[in-house]
Design an enzyme around this catalytic site. Sequence first.
Site, short mmCIF file in Angstrom:
data_model
loop_
_atom_site.label_atom_id
_atom_site.label_comp_id
_atom_site.label_asym_id
_atom_site.label_seq_id
_atom_site.Cartn_x
_atom_site.Cartn_y
_atom_site.Cartn_z
N ASP A 41 0.72 -1.38 -0.09
CA ASP A 41 0.05 -0.03 0.10
C ASP A 41 0.71 1.16 0.05
O ASP A 41 0.43 2.44 0.39
CB ASP A 41 -0.87 -0.10 1.16
CG ASP A 41 -0.10 -0.14 2.40
OD1 ASP A 41 1.08 -0.11 2.40
OD2 ASP A 41 -0.91 0.24 3.35
N HIS A 244 24.53 0.67 -17.29
CA HIS A 244 23.39 1.13 -16.44
C HIS A 244 23.62 0.54 -15.01
O HIS A 244 22.63 0.13 -14.62
CB HIS A 244 22.20 0.82 -16.95
CG HIS A 244 21.67 1.65 -18.38
ND1 HIS A 244 20.75 1.46 -19.29
CD2 HIS A 244 22.17 2.90 -18.76
CE1 HIS A 244 20.63 2.42 -20.12
NE2 HIS A 244 21.56 3.06 -20.00
N ASP A 261 26.98 9.53 -13.29
CA ASP A 261 26.04 9.92 -14.31
C ASP A 261 25.02 10.30 -13.56
O ASP A 261 24.29 9.38 -12.90
CB ASP A 261 25.81 8.99 -15.43
CG ASP A 261 24.84 9.41 -16.78
OD1 ASP A 261 24.15 10.51 -16.50
OD2 ASP A 261 25.06 8.74 -17.69
N ASP A 272 21.38 16.26 -16.93
CA ASP A 272 21.79 14.93 -17.34
C ASP A 272 23.81 15.18 -17.51
O ASP A 272 23.92 15.50 -18.69
CB ASP A 272 21.11 14.36 -18.33
CG ASP A 272 21.75 12.74 -18.57
OD1 ASP A 272 22.49 12.12 -17.80
OD2 ASP A 272 21.34 12.19 -19.54
N HIS A 351 27.33 3.11 -27.15
CA HIS A 351 26.09 3.80 -27.21
C HIS A 351 26.26 5.06 -28.07
O HIS A 351 27.37 5.21 -28.56
CB HIS A 351 25.74 4.10 -25.72
CG HIS A 351 26.70 5.14 -24.94
ND1 HIS A 351 27.01 6.37 -25.00
CD2 HIS A 351 27.64 4.63 -24.04
CE1 HIS A 351 27.86 6.74 -24.38
NE2 HIS A 351 28.30 5.82 -23.84
N HIS A 355 21.24 12.64 -26.98
CA HIS A 355 19.63 12.21 -26.83
C HIS A 355 19.31 13.40 -26.59
O HIS A 355 19.85 14.29 -25.93
CB HIS A 355 19.33 11.11 -25.98
CG HIS A 355 19.76 11.41 -24.47
ND1 HIS A 355 19.22 12.24 -23.45
CD2 HIS A 355 20.96 10.77 -23.73
CE1 HIS A 355 19.82 11.95 -22.46
NE2 HIS A 355 20.82 11.39 -22.52
N HIS A 362 15.33 11.17 -21.33
CA HIS A 362 15.53 10.80 -22.81
C HIS A 362 14.24 11.33 -23.47
O HIS A 362 13.37 10.77 -23.43
CB HIS A 362 15.57 9.35 -22.87
CG HIS A 362 16.97 8.84 -22.17
ND1 HIS A 362 16.93 7.52 -21.94
CD2 HIS A 362 18.07 9.47 -22.34
CE1 HIS A 362 18.28 7.26 -21.40
NE2 HIS A 362 18.96 8.25 -21.49
N GLU A 385 27.69 12.99 -24.70
CA GLU A 385 28.29 12.10 -23.87
C GLU A 385 29.20 11.09 -24.46
O GLU A 385 28.63 9.98 -24.33
CB GLU A 385 27.15 11.63 -23.06
CG GLU A 385 25.98 11.08 -23.88
CD GLU A 385 24.68 10.59 -22.87
OE1 GLU A 385 25.40 9.61 -21.82
OE2 GLU A 385 23.75 10.93 -22.95
N TYR A 389 34.96 2.10 -22.67
CA TYR A 389 34.77 1.35 -21.73
C TYR A 389 35.68 0.27 -22.10
O TYR A 389 35.20 -0.65 -23.08
CB TYR A 389 33.32 0.90 -21.56
CG TYR A 389 32.41 2.06 -21.66
CD1 TYR A 389 32.30 2.89 -20.37
CD2 TYR A 389 31.91 2.57 -22.79
CE1 TYR A 389 31.33 4.20 -20.43
CE2 TYR A 389 30.91 3.86 -22.72
CZ TYR A 389 30.64 4.34 -21.55
OH TYR A 389 30.09 5.62 -21.78
N ARG A 406 33.12 8.22 -18.89
CA ARG A 406 32.08 9.19 -19.77
C ARG A 406 32.19 10.43 -19.38
O ARG A 406 32.33 10.61 -18.02
CB ARG A 406 30.80 8.42 -19.71
CG ARG A 406 29.63 9.17 -20.50
CD ARG A 406 28.41 8.20 -20.61
NE ARG A 406 27.69 8.07 -19.48
CZ ARG A 406 27.74 6.76 -18.80
NH1 ARG A 406 28.36 5.80 -19.31
NH2 ARG A 406 26.99 6.72 -17.86
N GLU A 408 29.89 13.93 -19.92
CA GLU A 408 28.83 14.32 -20.73
C GLU A 408 27.99 15.79 -19.92
O GLU A 408 28.42 16.16 -18.79
CB GLU A 408 27.45 13.24 -20.15
CG GLU A 408 26.18 13.67 -20.55
CD GLU A 408 25.08 12.63 -19.95
OE1 GLU A 408 25.17 11.81 -18.99
OE2 GLU A 408 24.03 12.62 -20.85
MN LIG Z 1 22.44 11.10 -20.98
#
Ligand SMILES: [Mn+2]
Length: 441
Positions: A41, A244, A261, A272, A351, A355, A362, A385, A389, A406, A408
């Site tokens: 709940d 991710h 990130d 972002d 990647h 975006h 996104h 970005e 890797y 990375r 960005e």
């Molecule tokens: Mn991004």
Amino acid sequence: MASHQTLLNERARRRRHLLRAVGTGGIAILPAAAEQVRSRDTHHPYRQNSDFFYFTGFEEPDAIAVFIPGRKQGEYLMFCRDRDPQREQWDGKRTGVMLAPQVLECDDAFPIDDIDDILPGLIEGCDQVYHTFGLDPEFDAQLMSWINQVHAKTRGWQNTPTEFVALDPLMHEMRIGKSRTEIGQMRRAGQLTAAAHIRAMQVCAPDMMEYALEAELGYCYRREGAFHAFEPIVAGGENACTLHYITNREPLKDGDLVLIDSGAELDGYAGDVSRTFPVNGRFSDPQREVYEVVLSAYHAAMAAVQSGNAFCDPHDAAVQELTRGLVKLGLLKGRVNNLIRAGEHTRFFPHRTSHWLGLDVHDVGEYKTDKAWRELEIGNVLTIEPGLYIPSGPGIPKHYRGIGIRVEDDVAVARDGADVISAGAPLSVEDIEATMATSSG
Ligand SMILES: [Mn+2]
């Protein structure tokens, strides 16, 4: 900061645009987001549907906005929860039907509980029903039952809807072009995000847990009334190679890098930003070599952010730099253009570079029109970005194994190129090391 009146004017302008796009004979039906159960709940914190918020600014659940261009008694109607002192004692204040026209600037408002009695009458006489189909199957079914009621009642004696039209392309074409007010709002989200990254750099130390560093980001956001726009990634060492990675529960090791990130959501708009920095404050030589490659890709991509350029141009520029760097580091062998054509770079950069960014991290909007990449226009907001890797494994020189980087930032397309709206967090090796050398106090 945009004034309340500025925001009201913005939304009124958006609704006029939407009404024009739907046109006489159409009815557009836009429901609020449903509350989501977290467990048993308890619910997830409520987050309004971005399209609904864009046109209404209304943050309550159980609401449906209806737009009927040319309707004499009012073109913009809102169904919402009515006041209920007992429920409000538990769940907080509601705007209510009586105040809704004043607060939301709608022409009329009705209790959401009366929708079955009222909406079929509004649909009657319309030719097209605009709605985002497929988002909420339950709502789609309800909408069909209202339309069937109209068909059954009028039996061909009156216009009834014969056409269903997707509402999302209309709304999303609008959302892709940000106004000056919106870019101002997004700059605030971007700068708050940058400030959180600076704090993370200043408090980071060996043996700290990833989640403890994550907590610093949340602290920066919440004390300004912002939220996480998405689950933050705080990835030490090789965890950065998991794109991710959001478990954030391992210790940060001396000698490793940490990739963050993260983005603040402020007034609905997402930041972002990614930064990668050494846990102990000093880059090793191999870490610096890889970092410089990613940074040169970042700058090459930024230079390609120009109105009139294709959406893919920043990505192509980044891939060129990254692949050139991978050859220099000895991680790929061959001619740069051949390697790119064969997709060899995707082993280390799987990647894309950009975006759209907006109310959604996104954000909505097509990337291609008729199979061609869309042209960047002034007022578009996107991320840049690039990353590399390098997994541990055979064929990888030992000193590069497990390095994930990375970088960005968020960019508005402006008259003279890239306007970095998330500027503020250190970018160069020297600036990162200098920032980390000063504690946050
Ligand atoms: Mn991004």
